[in-house]
Write a protein that holds these residues in place. Sequence first.
Motif, PDB file in Angstrom:
ATOM      1  N   THR A 136      -4.677   7.158   7.361  1.00 42.43           N
ATOM      2  CA  THR A 136      -5.132   6.782   8.697  1.00 42.43           C
ATOM      3  C   THR A 136      -4.076   7.226   9.705  1.00 42.43           C
ATOM      4  O   THR A 136      -2.913   6.838   9.616  1.00 42.43           O
ATOM      5  N   LEU A 137      -4.509   8.067  10.638  1.00 43.62           N
ATOM      6  CA  LEU A 137      -3.617   8.612  11.662  1.00 43.62           C
ATOM      7  C   LEU A 137      -3.952   7.947  12.987  1.00 43.62           C
ATOM      8  O   LEU A 137      -4.816   8.401  13.734  1.00 43.62           O
ATOM      9  N   GLY A 138      -3.308   6.829  13.242  1.00 42.89           N
ATOM     10  CA  GLY A 138      -3.530   6.102  14.477  1.00 42.89           C
ATOM     11  C   GLY A 138      -2.203   5.877  15.179  1.00 42.89           C
ATOM     12  O   GLY A 138      -1.359   6.765  15.225  1.00 42.89           O
ATOM     13  N   THR A 139      -2.011   4.668  15.694  1.00 46.90           N
ATOM     14  CA  THR A 139      -0.734   4.328  16.313  1.00 46.90           C
ATOM     15  C   THR A 139       0.389   4.512  15.311  1.00 46.90           C
ATOM     16  O   THR A 139       1.494   4.930  15.646  1.00 46.90           O
ATOM     17  N   GLY A 140       0.096   4.200  14.042  1.00 50.08           N
ATOM     18  CA  GLY A 140       1.016   4.475  12.938  1.00 50.08           C
ATOM     19  C   GLY A 140       0.338   5.390  11.943  1.00 50.08           C
ATOM     20  O   GLY A 140      -0.733   5.956  12.223  1.00 50.08           O
ATOM     21  N   VAL A 141       0.945   5.552  10.765  1.00 43.51           N
ATOM     22  CA  VAL A 141       0.310   6.294   9.670  1.00 43.51           C
ATOM     23  C   VAL A 141       0.153   5.335   8.497  1.00 43.51           C
ATOM     24  O   VAL A 141       1.139   4.850   7.945  1.00 43.51           O
ATOM     25  N   GLY A 142      -1.091   5.024   8.162  1.00 45.16           N
ATOM     26  CA  GLY A 142      -1.370   4.126   7.040  1.00 45.16           C
ATOM     27  C   GLY A 142      -1.944   4.912   5.883  1.00 45.16           C
ATOM     28  O   GLY A 142      -2.343   6.071   6.030  1.00 45.16           O
ATOM     29  N   SER A 143      -2.004   4.285   4.709  1.00 47.10           N
ATOM     30  CA  SER A 143      -2.565   4.986   3.555  1.00 47.10           C
ATOM     31  C   SER A 143      -3.109   4.005   2.537  1.00 47.10           C
ATOM     32  O   SER A 143      -2.653   2.856   2.441  1.00 47.10           O
ATOM     33  N   GLY A 144      -4.097   4.471   1.793  1.00 47.22           N
ATOM     34  CA  GLY A 144      -4.625   3.755   0.635  1.00 47.22           C
ATOM     35  C   GLY A 144      -4.762   4.754  -0.491  1.00 47.22           C
ATOM     36  O   GLY A 144      -5.300   5.845  -0.291  1.00 47.22           O
ATOM     37  N   ILE A 145      -4.246   4.429  -1.664  1.00 46.88           N
ATOM     38  CA  ILE A 145      -4.254   5.353  -2.804  1.00 46.88           C
ATOM     39  C   ILE A 145      -5.233   4.832  -3.858  1.00 46.88           C
ATOM     40  O   ILE A 145      -5.115   3.673  -4.289  1.00 46.88           O
ATOM     41  N   VAL A 146      -6.179   5.670  -4.253  1.00 40.30           N
ATOM     42  CA  VAL A 146      -7.137   5.299  -5.293  1.00 40.30           C
ATOM     43  C   VAL A 146      -6.904   6.202  -6.506  1.00 40.30           C
ATOM     44  O   VAL A 146      -6.889   7.429  -6.383  1.00 40.30           O
ATOM     45  N   ASN A 148      -8.178   6.608 -10.609  1.00 38.51           N
ATOM     46  CA  ASN A 148      -9.173   6.192 -11.619  1.00 38.51           C
ATOM     47  C   ASN A 148     -10.130   5.132 -11.073  1.00 38.51           C
ATOM     48  O   ASN A 148     -10.514   4.189 -11.776  1.00 38.51           O
ATOM     49  N   GLY A 149     -10.497   5.281  -9.804  1.00 42.05           N
ATOM     50  CA  GLY A 149     -11.469   4.375  -9.193  1.00 42.05           C
ATOM     51  C   GLY A 149     -10.915   3.044  -8.752  1.00 42.05           C
ATOM     52  O   GLY A 149     -11.663   2.181  -8.294  1.00 42.05           O
ATOM     53  N   GLN A 150      -9.607   2.860  -8.880  1.00 44.32           N
ATOM     54  CA  GLN A 150      -8.984   1.590  -8.505  1.00 44.32           C
ATOM     55  C   GLN A 150      -7.982   1.795  -7.376  1.00 44.32           C
ATOM     56  O   GLN A 150      -7.165   2.722  -7.425  1.00 44.32           O
ATOM     57  N   LEU A 151      -8.054   0.932  -6.378  1.00 40.82           N
ATOM     58  CA  LEU A 151      -7.040   0.969  -5.333  1.00 40.82           C
ATOM     59  C   LEU A 151      -5.706   0.536  -5.925  1.00 40.82           C
ATOM     60  O   LEU A 151      -5.635  -0.432  -6.685  1.00 40.82           O
ATOM     61  N   VAL A 152      -4.653   1.255  -5.611  1.00 41.11           N
ATOM     62  CA  VAL A 152      -3.324   0.944  -6.150  1.00 41.11           C
ATOM     63  C   VAL A 152      -2.654  -0.095  -5.247  1.00 41.11           C
ATOM     64  O   VAL A 152      -2.412   0.160  -4.067  1.00 41.11           O
ATOM     65  N   TYR A 153      -2.360  -1.260  -5.823  1.00 38.18           N
ATOM     66  CA  TYR A 153      -1.672  -2.316  -5.074  1.00 38.18           C
ATOM     67  C   TYR A 153      -0.214  -2.471  -5.502  1.00 38.18           C
ATOM     68  O   TYR A 153       0.587  -3.052  -4.774  1.00 38.18           O
ATOM     69  N   GLY A 154       0.128  -1.988  -6.698  1.00 32.60           N
ATOM     70  CA  GLY A 154       1.492  -2.188  -7.191  1.00 32.60           C
ATOM     71  C   GLY A 154       1.692  -3.606  -7.688  1.00 32.60           C
ATOM     72  O   GLY A 154       0.788  -4.437  -7.647  1.00 32.60           O
ATOM     73  N   HIS A 155       2.902  -3.926  -8.139  1.00 30.96           N
ATOM     74  CA  HIS A 155       3.125  -5.238  -8.754  1.00 30.96           C
ATOM     75  C   HIS A 155       3.115  -6.368  -7.747  1.00 30.96           C
ATOM     76  O   HIS A 155       2.872  -7.523  -8.093  1.00 30.96           O
ATOM     77  N   ASP A 156       3.373  -6.045  -6.453  1.00 32.63           N
ATOM     78  CA  ASP A 156       3.496  -7.114  -5.458  1.00 32.63           C
ATOM     79  C   ASP A 156       2.431  -7.042  -4.371  1.00 32.63           C
ATOM     80  O   ASP A 156       2.433  -7.848  -3.446  1.00 32.63           O
ATOM     81  N   GLY A 157       1.520  -6.061  -4.478  1.00 27.59           N
ATOM     82  CA  GLY A 157       0.458  -5.946  -3.482  1.00 27.59           C
ATOM     83  C   GLY A 157       0.782  -5.022  -2.323  1.00 27.59           C
ATOM     84  O   GLY A 157      -0.033  -4.850  -1.421  1.00 27.59           O
ATOM     85  N   PHE A 158       1.955  -4.403  -2.317  1.00 21.35           N
ATOM     86  CA  PHE A 158       2.370  -3.609  -1.154  1.00 21.35           C
ATOM     87  C   PHE A 158       2.430  -2.107  -1.405  1.00 21.35           C
ATOM     88  O   PHE A 158       2.996  -1.367  -0.604  1.00 21.35           O
ATOM     89  N   ALA A 159       1.884  -1.626  -2.516  1.00 24.34           N
ATOM     90  CA  ALA A 159       1.933  -0.188  -2.801  1.00 24.34           C
ATOM     91  C   ALA A 159       1.173   0.601  -1.743  1.00 24.34           C
ATOM     92  O   ALA A 159       0.269   0.084  -1.083  1.00 24.34           O
ATOM     93  N   GLY A 160       1.548   1.865  -1.602  1.00 23.96           N
ATOM     94  CA  GLY A 160       0.782   2.760  -0.737  1.00 23.96           C
ATOM     95  C   GLY A 160       1.284   2.877   0.676  1.00 23.96           C
ATOM     96  O   GLY A 160       0.512   3.162   1.588  1.00 23.96           O
ATOM     97  N   GLU A 161       2.571   2.676   0.904  1.00 25.53           N
ATOM     98  CA  GLU A 161       3.122   2.833   2.253  1.00 25.53           C
ATOM     99  C   GLU A 161       3.587   4.278   2.461  1.00 25.53           C
ATOM    100  O   GLU A 161       4.771   4.540   2.706  1.00 25.53           O
ATOM    101  N   LEU A 162       2.651   5.210   2.386  1.00 25.69           N
ATOM    102  CA  LEU A 162       3.025   6.625   2.468  1.00 25.69           C
ATOM    103  C   LEU A 162       3.456   7.032   3.873  1.00 25.69           C
ATOM    104  O   LEU A 162       4.140   8.043   4.040  1.00 25.69           O
ATOM    105  N   GLY A 163       3.068   6.251   4.866  1.00 33.05           N
ATOM    106  CA  GLY A 163       3.535   6.525   6.233  1.00 33.05           C
ATOM    107  C   GLY A 163       5.036   6.353   6.365  1.00 33.05           C
ATOM    108  O   GLY A 163       5.638   6.802   7.343  1.00 33.05           O
ATOM    109  N   HIS A 164       5.646   5.709   5.358  1.00 33.97           N
ATOM    110  CA  HIS A 164       7.087   5.458   5.419  1.00 33.97           C
ATOM    111  C   HIS A 164       7.857   6.243   4.364  1.00 33.97           C
ATOM    112  O   HIS A 164       8.988   5.893   4.024  1.00 33.97           O
ATOM    113  N   VAL A 165       7.213   7.306   3.867  1.00 38.93           N
ATOM    114  CA  VAL A 165       7.972   8.308   3.113  1.00 38.93           C
ATOM    115  C   VAL A 165       8.847   9.053   4.121  1.00 38.93           C
ATOM    116  O   VAL A 165       8.386   9.419   5.210  1.00 38.93           O
TER     117      VAL A 165
END
Length: 322
Positions: A136-146, A148-165
């Motif tokens: 998502t390219l808006g005020t910030g850069v957000g992301s969601g990673i899918v 094998n058909g599953q959204l990736v949440y990681g062990h704590d629910g915060f996975a997928g912060e690709l805007g902060h690479v």
Amino acid sequence: MKPYVVGIDIGGTNTVFGIVDARGAVIASSSIKTLKHNNVEDYLNDLHDGLTRLMEANDAVDKIHGIGIGAPNANFYTGMIERLVNIPWPTPLPLAEMVSEKFGIPVAITNDANAAAIGEMTYGAARGLKNFIMITLGTGVGSGIVINGQLVYGHDGFAGELGHVIMKRNNGRLCGCGRTGCLETYCSASGVARTAREFIELRKDESVLRNLPIEEITSKDVYDAAVSGDKLAQEIFEYTGNILGEAFADFTTFSSPEAIILFGGLAKSGELLLRPIRESMERNMMPQFKGKVKLLLSELKEADAAVLGASALGWEAKAQDK
């Protein structure tokens, strides 16, 4: 199964909510002011009143399967909003549980970028795709990673912060997250405006952007100038697209997506942005991935996207264990 879900998108200014059917049609929607409420109890009362009126008007009372909520820094695992920057409510806030108790309906919650990915997979450009990345390219850069058909949440629910690479390790721009050089500081709408200010200050090229107060330049101003043929503005899009393409090539090595799907205001720039992204992405791609990753635009209507994304989560909502 009950035929409808509710999607609620909580923004800093407005909360938009709607009733959605299984085909992804928004039956009806409405909104309330988020910032009008200094405490969350008043907010929930207002939300309950507004959504109940909407359900009654559309013969949807007792027909809601679940409620999905997209909100900043919301954690799918815990149902909590971990922190709020622009809303004066105490955190961590157990919002999923509070909304579920208020309505007597199962609730699931996640952050807004993850909600967009689920919406795209359920109703939009990612239908049938099992591996993709939503950007998502808006005020910030957000992301969601899918994967094998599953959204990736990681062990704590915060996975997928690709805007902060981090894209620039040395002398990178300061980011709101506290680090420097993040992708978001270059490739969000505000990042494009920052690039424009830098180019104007460091270069001598003629540009219509020089006619604007430098601190007030927006990404829309840059887009309008680029479309009208302004060379400096076009170079700003080249610069932005080049960085995004580099990032997407790196993201590909991690999850080998079938597609990267773009959503948000900046994604509406069309080929001005897409062409340099594609060229940079292929130029920087590992050989085994070249030509394999599609670059797609979201198929969700901008007006409905937030509600649709959140509502898609409603189909996954489970009753709270008591």
